[in-house]
Motif scaffolding. Structure first.
Motif, PDB file in Angstrom:
ATOM      1  N   CYS A   1      -4.162  -0.703   3.358  1.00 23.33           N
ATOM      2  CA  CYS A   1      -4.172  -0.099   4.759  1.00 23.33           C
ATOM      3  C   CYS A   1      -4.998   0.643   4.900  1.00 23.33           C
ATOM      4  CB  CYS A   1      -2.880   0.415   4.482  1.00 23.33           C
ATOM      5  SG  CYS A   1      -2.791   1.966   3.711  1.00 23.33           S
TER       6      CYS A   1
ATOM      7  N   CYS B   1      -0.736  -2.122  -0.432  1.00 27.44           N
ATOM      8  CA  CYS B   1      -2.025  -1.433  -0.705  1.00 27.44           C
ATOM      9  C   CYS B   1      -1.681  -0.798  -1.916  1.00 27.44           C
ATOM     10  CB  CYS B   1      -1.802  -0.111   0.717  1.00 27.44           C
ATOM     11  SG  CYS B   1      -2.895   0.869   0.200  1.00 27.44           S
TER      12      CYS B   1
ATOM     13  N   THR C   1      -3.560   0.954  -2.984  1.00 23.93           N
ATOM     14  CA  THR C   1      -4.184   2.428  -3.075  1.00 23.93           C
ATOM     15  C   THR C   1      -2.550   3.454  -2.708  1.00 23.93           C
ATOM     16  OG1 THR C   1      -6.041   2.270  -1.905  1.00 23.93           O
ATOM     17  CG2 THR C   1      -5.346   4.560  -2.197  1.00 23.93           C
ATOM     18  N   CYS C   2      -2.051   3.051  -2.239  1.00 24.91           N
ATOM     19  CA  CYS C   2      -0.788   3.901  -1.618  1.00 24.91           C
ATOM     20  C   CYS C   2       0.453   2.415  -1.850  1.00 24.91           C
ATOM     21  CB  CYS C   2      -0.252   4.723  -0.377  1.00 24.91           C
ATOM     22  SG  CYS C   2      -0.440   3.252   0.587  1.00 24.91           S
TER      23      CYS C   2
ATOM     24  N   CYS D   1      -5.556   4.492   3.983  1.00 22.04           N
ATOM     25  CA  CYS D   1      -6.653   4.230   2.943  1.00 22.04           C
ATOM     26  C   CYS D   1      -7.731   3.983   2.932  1.00 22.04           C
ATOM     27  CB  CYS D   1      -5.803   3.259   1.795  1.00 22.04           C
ATOM     28  SG  CYS D   1      -4.263   4.220   1.079  1.00 22.04           S
TER      29      CYS D   1
HETATM   30 ZN   LIG Z   1      -2.697   2.520   1.683  1.00 24.47          ZN
END
Ligand SMILES: [Zn+2]
Length: 68
Positions: free
Chosen positions: A48, A15, A17-18, A51
């Motif tokens: 994901c 992911c 983002t995270c 997110c």
């Molecule tokens: Zn994520």
């Protein structure tokens, strides 16, 4: 738009983002159906589901990814 090949099955998804990662052919196959896929800097970018939900407002607001 870059002419990219489909990501290989079994390539771990991470992911953007995270940082959550998914490994294994079965898990990545499933994730490909549920994760959001984009193209950035000539490569695939995955997000994901949690997110995607968290940032839905940002997406709808068309904010730049840098704000994520
Ligand atoms: Zn994520």
């Amino acid at each position: 738009m870059a002419d990219l090949d489909e990501p290989d099955a079994g390539t771990p998804l991470v992911c953007a983002t995270c940082g959550t990662s998914v490994v294994g052919a079965h898990a990545t196959g499933l994730a490909r159906l549920t994760w959001a896929r984009g193209v950035e800097n000539g490569g695939w970018v995955w997000t994901c589901p949690p997110c995607s939900r968290d940032h839905l407002r940002s997406i709808e607001g068309k904010l730049d990814r840098a704000w994520w």
